[in-house]
Enzyme design. Sequence first.
Site, PDB file in Angstrom:
ATOM      1  N   HIS A  84       0.859  -1.188   0.000  1.00 47.52           N
ATOM      2  CA  HIS A  84       0.000   0.000   0.000  1.00 47.52           C
ATOM      3  C   HIS A  84       0.900   1.245   0.000  1.00 47.52           C
ATOM      4  O   HIS A  84       0.948   2.000   0.967  1.00 47.52           O
ATOM      5  CB  HIS A  84      -0.939  -0.023   1.214  1.00 47.52           C
ATOM      6  CG  HIS A  84      -2.115   0.917   1.132  1.00 47.52           C
ATOM      7  ND1 HIS A  84      -3.413   0.508   1.333  1.00 47.52           N
ATOM      8  CD2 HIS A  84      -2.199   2.248   0.897  1.00 47.52           C
ATOM      9  CE1 HIS A  84      -4.239   1.544   1.227  1.00 47.52           C
ATOM     10  NE2 HIS A  84      -3.524   2.616   0.969  1.00 47.52           N
ATOM     11  N   GLU A 142      -4.635  -0.226  -5.155  1.00 46.33           N
ATOM     12  CA  GLU A 142      -4.798   0.891  -6.096  1.00 46.33           C
ATOM     13  C   GLU A 142      -3.532   1.248  -6.873  1.00 46.33           C
ATOM     14  O   GLU A 142      -3.005   2.345  -6.748  1.00 46.33           O
ATOM     15  CB  GLU A 142      -5.297   2.138  -5.348  1.00 46.33           C
ATOM     16  CG  GLU A 142      -6.608   1.929  -4.630  1.00 46.33           C
ATOM     17  CD  GLU A 142      -7.080   3.182  -3.899  1.00 46.33           C
ATOM     18  OE1 GLU A 142      -6.408   4.227  -3.973  1.00 46.33           O
ATOM     19  OE2 GLU A 142      -8.138   3.111  -3.254  1.00 46.33           O
ATOM     20  N   GLU A 200     -12.911  -0.711   0.133  1.00 46.53           N
ATOM     21  CA  GLU A 200     -12.808   0.561   0.851  1.00 46.53           C
ATOM     22  C   GLU A 200     -14.003   1.408   0.458  1.00 46.53           C
ATOM     23  O   GLU A 200     -14.410   1.413  -0.712  1.00 46.53           O
ATOM     24  CB  GLU A 200     -11.553   1.362   0.451  1.00 46.53           C
ATOM     25  CG  GLU A 200     -10.278   1.017   1.172  1.00 46.53           C
ATOM     26  CD  GLU A 200      -9.149   1.988   0.797  1.00 46.53           C
ATOM     27  OE1 GLU A 200      -9.422   3.180   0.533  1.00 46.53           O
ATOM     28  OE2 GLU A 200      -8.000   1.535   0.767  1.00 46.53           O
TER      29      GLU A 200
END
Length: 477
Positions: free
Chosen positions: A128, A174, A375
Amino acid sequence: SAAFNLKPPAFPPKDFVFGCATSAYQIEGSAWNEDGKGKSIWDTYAQTPGNIGHNDTGDVACDHYHRYKSDVQLFKNLGVNHYSFTISWTRILPNGRGPVNKKGLQFYKNLLGELHAAGITPICTLYHWDLPQALFDEYQGWVDRKVVDDFKHYATVVFEELGGMCSFWSTMNEPGTFCVRKRFGEGEGSRLKSKSTWDPSAPLKCLHNALLAHASAVKIYRDGNYPGRIGVITDGQVYYPLDPTSAADADAAQRAMTYYFGWVNHPIWNGDYPPRMRKELGSLLPTFTAEEIALVKGSSDYYAFDGYTSGFATLDPTCNPKNSSSVSTPTNYNNGILIGSPTQGGWNFQVPDGFRAALNYIHEQFSPPVMYITENGMAVLNEAVLPIDRVLDDANRVDWYRTYLQQLRAAIEVDKLPIKGFVYWSCMDNFEWADGYSSKFGVTHVNFATQQRTPKKSATFLKDVITKGHNLDHWYP
Ligand code: GBH
């Protein structure tokens, strides 16, 4: 809306994955250099004065590295059945590769042990955004193909050591964000962008390497016959044509979604980059070999979606994707009217029906067999400007979750999408990247001076939904 007419049974369905999420750099804190941990690009970036408002850093954050035991009890009290967290590469491999740091591994073994003891199923993500600084210094990280081998090595070590304790894996969070979207990546595409000359190929190379690294790690996991599933977490948002009667705006909206969702997910679900990107970007867009196309295609057991907001798009003849990281001129206003209620921070608006539209778009485009929301959440004004009792009484966050879950319920019951879980962001207030501690997404308040945690009203609402079921069709008292 259709959701108001839904009859019982109450939400959520049986066996629904309901969790809360955090990430390593945003919560672990004070041990940023403890027990042998190496520096990540986020340590460096935040510790450099002038980069983050108030010069906030993640040096202490939620001090979760020292408080993980009581934090697991906190999560248990939130009623969640899953907890999504991320592993810090530089705790395991302080220099990105080379000798394994046993103490760093032990932290995650301890955490996983506590979660199992508390009856909470872990969702574990390898990356992340906290790239080892050593790898950035050596070859600038994700823009260089060398990162693929380093990521493979990191993944191999983690699967060997932790693969028996976690059976729900994601390779990364992401990749589109850390490769391009301004402010949030601060590592690869965006950091290079801030240098004097903007190299329009940097985000494209970054994502290309990220896809190869992800797919290679998935292959390692599958070849190792670990008893779990693996995929990747990606974000996205729908765009509506600014002028609903304009064909050009409709096309601009489609194009913006292709560049957001399709760039990352077309290679994974359909094979290779979207034809439209190839046509428009030509040789700027890296190419996969036939073997690489096959490696990346099918490299996710599920579609994991970080979904927050929506936007409008309009045709802008000056917008050329070859020299800009944006496409189709997104905007949040239509004739001065915002797309949804604003939240704290400029990019996130409350657009629950846009969330449902995004879920439908994903299903139409990529046909995943299983979908999760990994999320979703909002920041509200916090104790910097409000009395603490108003911060804890976060009625607008309750309204956010009630309306988003209502649309989620409609997506499941009316649209019949194969959605099996919802993980909210976040379990507790934490270090919000470029916004530091001025933006708080937690359903649990954290007093960063005392480290005291206090659940907000939204925590109680979500706990009621999870543990008792809820029709979501009335205001929560
Ligand atoms: C999540 O991304 C992150 O995964 C999480 O770490 C973070 O705490 C959470 O959002 C809340 O912010 O700066 O105008 O260019 C959500 C997707 C994509 C939303 C990048 C913000 C940048 C908008 N994000 N986007 S802007």
